[in-house]
Design a protein around this motif. Structure first.
Motif, PDB file in Angstrom:
ATOM      1  N   THR A   1      46.740  33.079  51.477  1.00 41.99           N
ATOM      2  CA  THR A   1      45.698  32.643  51.168  1.00 41.99           C
ATOM      3  C   THR A   1      45.558  31.614  52.670  1.00 41.99           C
ATOM      4  O   THR A   1      44.799  31.857  54.245  1.00 41.99           O
ATOM      5  CB  THR A   1      43.965  32.490  50.816  1.00 41.99           C
ATOM      6  OG1 THR A   1      43.735  33.219  49.753  1.00 41.99           O
ATOM      7  CG2 THR A   1      43.021  32.480  51.763  1.00 41.99           C
TER       8      THR A   1
ATOM      9  N   ASP B   1      44.246  40.851  49.773  1.00 44.25           N
ATOM     10  CA  ASP B   1      45.614  41.682  50.051  1.00 44.25           C
ATOM     11  C   ASP B   1      46.659  40.708  50.491  1.00 44.25           C
ATOM     12  O   ASP B   1      46.766  40.639  51.501  1.00 44.25           O
ATOM     13  CB  ASP B   1      45.996  42.614  49.875  1.00 44.25           C
ATOM     14  CG  ASP B   1      46.672  43.737  49.782  1.00 44.25           C
ATOM     15  OD1 ASP B   1      48.249  42.626  49.544  1.00 44.25           O
ATOM     16  OD2 ASP B   1      46.997  45.018  49.649  1.00 44.25           O
TER      17      ASP B   1
ATOM     18  N   THR C   1      38.613  39.795  47.163  1.00 46.22           N
ATOM     19  CA  THR C   1      39.847  39.599  46.724  1.00 46.22           C
ATOM     20  C   THR C   1      40.077  39.792  47.811  1.00 46.22           C
ATOM     21  O   THR C   1      40.610  41.069  48.063  1.00 46.22           O
ATOM     22  CB  THR C   1      40.205  41.029  45.824  1.00 46.22           C
ATOM     23  OG1 THR C   1      40.021  40.046  44.625  1.00 46.22           O
ATOM     24  CG2 THR C   1      41.881  40.629  45.519  1.00 46.22           C
TER      25      THR C   1
ATOM     26  N   ILE D   1      40.277  34.425  38.688  1.00 42.26           N
ATOM     27  CA  ILE D   1      41.354  35.476  38.204  1.00 42.26           C
ATOM     28  C   ILE D   1      40.543  36.476  37.759  1.00 42.26           C
ATOM     29  O   ILE D   1      39.410  36.082  36.237  1.00 42.26           O
ATOM     30  CB  ILE D   1      42.614  35.621  37.399  1.00 42.26           C
ATOM     31  CG1 ILE D   1      43.101  34.308  37.809  1.00 42.26           C
ATOM     32  CG2 ILE D   1      43.232  36.529  37.250  1.00 42.26           C
ATOM     33  CD1 ILE D   1      44.268  33.669  36.922  1.00 42.26           C
ATOM     34  N   PRO D   2      40.636  38.062  38.565  1.00 42.77           N
ATOM     35  CA  PRO D   2      39.593  39.146  37.661  1.00 42.77           C
ATOM     36  C   PRO D   2      39.622  38.697  36.282  1.00 42.77           C
ATOM     37  O   PRO D   2      41.746  39.257  35.911  1.00 42.77           O
ATOM     38  CB  PRO D   2      39.753  39.941  38.599  1.00 42.77           C
ATOM     39  CG  PRO D   2      40.178  39.329  39.904  1.00 42.77           C
ATOM     40  CD  PRO D   2      40.897  37.999  39.549  1.00 42.77           C
TER      41      PRO D   2
ATOM     42  N   VAL E   1      33.495  38.676  41.031  1.00 43.89           N
ATOM     43  CA  VAL E   1      34.735  38.175  41.955  1.00 43.89           C
ATOM     44  C   VAL E   1      33.962  39.230  43.172  1.00 43.89           C
ATOM     45  O   VAL E   1      33.475  39.882  43.316  1.00 43.89           O
ATOM     46  CB  VAL E   1      35.745  38.765  41.526  1.00 43.89           C
ATOM     47  CG1 VAL E   1      36.761  38.347  42.933  1.00 43.89           C
ATOM     48  CG2 VAL E   1      36.334  38.105  40.598  1.00 43.89           C
TER      49      VAL E   1
ATOM     50  N   ARG F   1      47.612  39.691  45.144  1.00 45.22           N
ATOM     51  CA  ARG F   1      46.478  39.038  45.262  1.00 45.22           C
ATOM     52  C   ARG F   1      45.586  37.594  44.670  1.00 45.22           C
ATOM     53  O   ARG F   1      45.952  37.508  43.888  1.00 45.22           O
ATOM     54  CB  ARG F   1      45.590  40.674  45.004  1.00 45.22           C
ATOM     55  CG  ARG F   1      46.371  41.715  44.606  1.00 45.22           C
ATOM     56  CD  ARG F   1      45.403  42.886  44.395  1.00 45.22           C
ATOM     57  NE  ARG F   1      46.198  44.149  44.609  1.00 45.22           N
ATOM     58  CZ  ARG F   1      45.832  44.927  45.481  1.00 45.22           C
ATOM     59  NH1 ARG F   1      44.905  44.314  46.795  1.00 45.22           N
ATOM     60  NH2 ARG F   1      45.762  45.619  45.889  1.00 45.22           N
ATOM     61  N   GLU F   2      44.610  37.353  45.853  1.00 46.52           N
ATOM     62  CA  GLU F   2      44.289  35.999  45.394  1.00 46.52           C
ATOM     63  C   GLU F   2      42.411  36.631  46.216  1.00 46.52           C
ATOM     64  O   GLU F   2      42.472  37.026  46.787  1.00 46.52           O
ATOM     65  CB  GLU F   2      44.960  34.769  46.148  1.00 46.52           C
ATOM     66  CG  GLU F   2      45.961  34.593  46.219  1.00 46.52           C
ATOM     67  CD  GLU F   2      46.515  33.538  47.239  1.00 46.52           C
ATOM     68  OE1 GLU F   2      47.731  33.072  47.510  1.00 46.52           O
ATOM     69  OE2 GLU F   2      46.007  33.104  48.268  1.00 46.52           O
ATOM     70  N   SER F   3      42.115  36.079  43.843  1.00 43.32           N
ATOM     71  CA  SER F   3      40.658  35.578  44.102  1.00 43.32           C
ATOM     72  C   SER F   3      39.704  35.253  44.631  1.00 43.32           C
ATOM     73  O   SER F   3      39.194  34.375  43.990  1.00 43.32           O
ATOM     74  CB  SER F   3      40.421  37.125  42.808  1.00 43.32           C
ATOM     75  OG  SER F   3      40.605  38.099  43.535  1.00 43.32           O
ATOM     76  N   TYR F   4      38.339  35.383  44.996  1.00 41.24           N
ATOM     77  CA  TYR F   4      37.101  33.748  45.198  1.00 41.24           C
ATOM     78  C   TYR F   4      36.055  34.489  44.583  1.00 41.24           C
ATOM     79  O   TYR F   4      35.649  35.772  45.142  1.00 41.24           O
ATOM     80  CB  TYR F   4      37.484  34.119  46.731  1.00 41.24           C
ATOM     81  CG  TYR F   4      38.334  32.951  46.723  1.00 41.24           C
ATOM     82  CD1 TYR F   4      39.294  31.973  46.742  1.00 41.24           C
ATOM     83  CD2 TYR F   4      39.341  34.120  47.750  1.00 41.24           C
ATOM     84  CE1 TYR F   4      40.215  31.643  47.064  1.00 41.24           C
ATOM     85  CE2 TYR F   4      40.750  33.354  47.388  1.00 41.24           C
ATOM     86  CZ  TYR F   4      41.362  32.609  47.571  1.00 41.24           C
ATOM     87  OH  TYR F   4      43.095  31.614  48.242  1.00 41.24           O
TER      88      TYR F   4
ATOM     89  N   ASP G   1      35.248  41.303  36.207  1.00 41.58           N
ATOM     90  CA  ASP G   1      35.116  41.658  38.573  1.00 41.58           C
ATOM     91  C   ASP G   1      33.930  41.977  38.846  1.00 41.58           C
ATOM     92  O   ASP G   1      34.151  41.498  40.006  1.00 41.58           O
ATOM     93  CB  ASP G   1      36.002  42.932  37.953  1.00 41.58           C
ATOM     94  CG  ASP G   1      37.493  43.215  37.263  1.00 41.58           C
ATOM     95  OD1 ASP G   1      38.171  41.897  36.121  1.00 41.58           O
ATOM     96  OD2 ASP G   1      38.023  42.993  38.146  1.00 41.58           O
TER      97      ASP G   1
END
Length: 251
Positions: free
Chosen positions: A24, A193, A191, A160-161, A188, A235-238, A185
């Motif tokens: 990110t 890419d 996410t 993390i999902p 979240v 992949r980073e998720s928020y 999920d």
């Protein structure tokens, strides 16, 4: 001036910025965004603080990371002349972070989710600190000597999902101290890419040579099969919390 929101990343330890948000950071800077990094533990001059500077450069950060200089709660020698991060008076920590927020003036702050991603007490403490400081920074009557009030638009919490955790779990050591449970999920919000930033992220992670050599968790992630490793790294998720109507978009 870029129309891209400015971002401040706040992490507990050196290496967290690369492992959890490195893609990110690199993507944000690559598209012309401005970013700063604050790390709460490990004093300037310690080996991991020096490695943090190397990692920050790999991610494209133009300014050196800011070290609050507290001790890692598990590693007193990380800041021999400072108290443990979780033992400092919380109000003092909030005031210190508010000062940085008012000076940097970010639109977005990025940190960990409320569980600290995997329950690390320093990560959880950082989440609470960021939330409190973001709420206090725009108040005229709060710490008037620490700069002009500043309103952060959005907070983003790295997570993390559950679907990713389920994919990784069979390949992680059963004895791992990381209680990876994941966020459902449907909770979240974003996410990203980040395949194009994968090289920069890996170079940043491996800049943390001390932790790569020491940490069983880092070795566990490093030993994942290629497909699962790319799933984890690219992949980073928020979760997202807007502090003003409309907030600000990250990515």
């Amino acid at each position: 001036m870029s129309g891209i929101p400015s971002a401040l990343f706040v992490h507990a330890h050196p290496d967290d910025e690369s492992l959890w948000t490195g893609g990110t950071i690199a993507a944000h800077i690559a598209r012309g965004g401005d970013a700063d990094l604050i790390t709460c533990t490990w004093a300037p001059g310690t080996v991991r603080n020096v490695e943090l500077g190397d990692a920050a450069r790999e991610l494209g950060l133009s300014r050196p990371p800011i070290a609050l200089g507290y001790a890692d709660s598990f590693v007193p020698e990380s800041a021999p002349d400072a108290p443990s991060f979780i033992d400092v008076q919380f109000d003092d920590e909030v005031a210190a972070l508010v000062g940085h927020i008012r000076r940097i003036r970010p639109d977005i702050i990025v940190t960990y989710d409320a569980f600290g991603i995997y329950g690390h007490r320093d990560h959880i403490h950082t989440n609470r600190l960021v939330c409190a400081a973001a709420d206090a920074a725009p108040l005229l009557h709060y710490a008037p000597g620490s700069g002009d009030p500043w309103q952060v638009k959005s907070l983003y919490f790295a997570t993390i999902p559950v679907s990713v955790v389920d994919e990784l779990r069979p390949f992680l050591p059963e004895a791992s101290h990381l209680p990876l449970v994941g966020t459902p999920d449907d909770q979240v919000d974003l996410t990203l890419d980040l395949h194009e930033q994968l090289g920069a992220k890996i170079r940043a992670i491996t800049s943390h040579r001390t932790e790569m050599a020491r940490s069983a968790s880092m070795k566990g992630f490093g030993s994942l099969p290629r497909d699962q490793q790319r799933l984890f790294l690219a992949r980073e998720s928020y979760q997202r919390r807007d502090l003003v109507p409309g907030g600000a978009d990250l990515g």
